[in-house]
Design a protein around this motif. Structure first.
Motif: not given
Length: 201
Positions: A121-149
């Protein structure tokens, strides 16, 4: 040249074309990397061979795969139909499979509560996006449904992936990236000889 020889040539060419189409449809396919979402693992201009049969084949007029030898696993780099435009192919890394719980916390990825060790994994931006901004750096938790990836690009700060558009359906997976057979550096107008023959992992 007699008409019989001409007919033989036409038959030979036709058979060769059919074999080539069969191989491309069900065995192996070439794929070119068009963007930087998988840097540093895959570079723009890398040309790959993708094994298609390993995850099963989709015969015409069937919505279900047959002859499934294996399923995508965590860490596999796969080519699949982009969920928002099935006519386009995307390539990403499998991070979580059906039943897994995946979460992103301040640029760290957790699967089933355990932080992944991701040397790719590569991270080129040291700034951490809060969840309120977008889901790039903070998301979930999410359960992966059957038949999905759940898939991510290795170039985490520059990848449009499952964080933004959701899960990949198993039936839309086209194959597993196998090897780089050619690589062209368009910026410097020269081949990357050292990448040719590199196994993708």
């Amino acid at each position: 040249m007699t008409s019989k020889k001409i007919l033989d040539y036409i038959k030979s060419i036709g058979i060769a074309i059919l074999i080539a189409l069969f191989i491309r449809a069900y065995i192996i396919q070439a794929f070119k990397i068009p963007s930087g979402s998988m840097i540093p693992t895959l570079l723009i201009g890398d040309h790959l061979l993708v094994t298609k049969f390993i995850y099963g084949v989709n015969p015409p007029l069937m919505d279900k795969k047959i002859l499934v030898f294996d399923k995508p696993k965590r860490g596999d780099i796969i080519v699949f139909k982009y969920p928002e435009d099935p006519d386009r192919d995307f390539i990403k890394r499998v991070i979580a499979v059906e039943g897994d719980i995946v979460e992103g916390r301040d640029k760290k990825i957790y699967v089933n509560g355990v932080e992944l060790k991701e040397p790719y994994a590569r991270y080129s931006d040291s700034f951490i996006h809060p969840r309120e901004l977008d889901l790039r750096d903070n998301f979930g938790p999410l359960k992966v449904p059957k038949g999905k990836l759940f898939v991510l690009g290795d170039n985490r700060d520059q990848s449009y992936d499952s964080r933004f558009w959701g899960f990949v359906d198993l039936k839309d997976v086209k194959g597993k990236a196998l090897i780089i057979y050619w690589s062209w550096d368009s910026e410097n107008s020269k081949p990357r000889i050292e990448r040719i023959g590199k196994i993708i992992k």
